[in-house]
Motif scaffolding. Structure first.
Motif, mmCIF file in Angstrom:
data_model
loop_
_atom_site.group_PDB
_atom_site.id
_atom_site.type_symbol
_atom_site.label_atom_id
_atom_site.label_comp_id
_atom_site.label_asym_id
_atom_site.label_seq_id
_atom_site.Cartn_x
_atom_site.Cartn_y
_atom_site.Cartn_z
ATOM 1 N N MET A 153 -19.356 2.688 9.061
ATOM 2 C CA MET A 153 -18.043 2.629 9.689
ATOM 3 C C MET A 153 -17.155 1.682 8.889
ATOM 4 O O MET A 153 -17.575 0.620 8.463
ATOM 5 N N ILE A 154 -15.925 2.094 8.706
ATOM 6 C CA ILE A 154 -14.909 1.282 8.030
ATOM 7 C C ILE A 154 -14.240 0.400 9.075
ATOM 8 O O ILE A 154 -13.908 0.860 10.158
ATOM 9 N N ASP A 155 -14.049 -0.871 8.772
ATOM 10 C CA ASP A 155 -13.398 -1.748 9.733
ATOM 11 C C ASP A 155 -11.882 -1.633 9.693
ATOM 12 O O ASP A 155 -11.240 -1.519 10.721
ATOM 13 N N CYS A 156 -11.291 -1.653 8.495
ATOM 14 C CA CYS A 156 -9.832 -1.721 8.386
ATOM 15 C C CYS A 156 -9.332 -0.776 7.300
ATOM 16 O O CYS A 156 -9.791 -0.834 6.164
ATOM 17 N N ILE A 157 -8.372 0.051 7.659
ATOM 18 C CA ILE A 157 -7.765 0.960 6.702
ATOM 19 C C ILE A 157 -6.252 0.783 6.754
ATOM 20 O O ILE A 157 -5.687 0.505 7.810
ATOM 21 N N VAL A 158 -5.601 0.895 5.603
ATOM 22 C CA VAL A 158 -4.151 0.759 5.513
ATOM 23 C C VAL A 158 -3.580 2.100 5.061
ATOM 24 O O VAL A 158 -4.096 2.711 4.129
ATOM 25 N N ILE A 159 -2.515 2.537 5.726
ATOM 26 C CA ILE A 159 -1.830 3.779 5.370
ATOM 27 C C ILE A 159 -0.460 3.411 4.828
ATOM 28 O O ILE A 159 0.289 2.676 5.477
ATOM 29 N N GLY A 160 -0.125 3.920 3.639
ATOM 30 C CA GLY A 160 1.192 3.630 3.079
ATOM 31 C C GLY A 160 1.347 4.176 1.679
ATOM 32 O O GLY A 160 0.394 4.663 1.072
ATOM 33 N N CYS A 161 2.570 4.074 1.170
ATOM 34 C CA CYS A 161 2.855 4.611 -0.169
ATOM 35 C C CYS A 161 4.043 3.908 -0.828
ATOM 36 O O CYS A 161 4.609 4.418 -1.785
ATOM 37 N N ARG A 162 4.405 2.747 -0.301
ATOM 38 C CA ARG A 162 5.597 2.064 -0.811
ATOM 39 C C ARG A 162 5.257 0.659 -1.300
ATOM 40 O O ARG A 162 4.159 0.162 -1.099
ATOM 41 N N HIS A 163 6.226 0.024 -1.899
ATOM 42 C CA HIS A 163 6.038 -1.333 -2.427
ATOM 43 C C HIS A 163 5.602 -2.315 -1.344
ATOM 44 O O HIS A 163 4.818 -3.224 -1.596
ATOM 45 N N ASN A 164 6.092 -2.138 -0.129
ATOM 46 C CA ASN A 164 5.716 -3.069 0.935
ATOM 47 C C ASN A 164 4.254 -2.892 1.355
ATOM 48 O O ASN A 164 3.644 -3.812 1.881
ATOM 49 N N THR A 165 3.681 -1.731 1.074
ATOM 50 C CA THR A 165 2.255 -1.528 1.334
ATOM 51 C C THR A 165 1.433 -2.414 0.404
ATOM 52 O O THR A 165 0.460 -3.040 0.827
ATOM 53 N N VAL A 166 1.828 -2.478 -0.856
ATOM 54 C CA VAL A 166 1.150 -3.344 -1.824
ATOM 55 C C VAL A 166 1.240 -4.800 -1.371
ATOM 56 O O VAL A 166 0.236 -5.523 -1.364
#
Length: 87
Positions: free
Chosen positions: A1-14
């Motif tokens: 199981m994965i604990d934490c995933i981030v969804i995004g595609c912009r500079h603020n995601t980085v």
């Protein structure tokens, strides 16, 4: 199981991911889109996250910006995670 995933595609995601990592908060995976999908969706500030995310963090690419393509549902149904941040 994965604990934490981030969804995004912009500079603020980085920026968000880097802040998490600097504060010892693990990121177990990233869901994003590729440049061709961003152009279709007219995404402002698109960034190819693979260039900025440490290589030990898996990157999963969806086929549609809304994550509603059949392939996206299949991918998302296979990923199991506890916390999701959509940035």
């Amino acid at each position: 199981m994965i604990d934490c995933i981030v969804i995004g595609c912009r500079h603020n995601t980085v920026e968000f991911i880097n802040t998490m990592l600097k504060n010892s908060i693990p990121v177990d995976g990233v869901i994003t889109i590729d440049e061709s999908v961003s152009k279709k969706a007219n995404v402002s500030g698109f960034v190819n996250l693979a260039k900025y995310i440490p290589g030990n963090i898996p990157i999963y690419k969806v086929q549609s910006y809304s994550m509603s393509a059949k392939e996206d549902f299949f991918l998302l149904s296979k990923l199991r995670y506890r916390v999701e941040f959509c940035i």
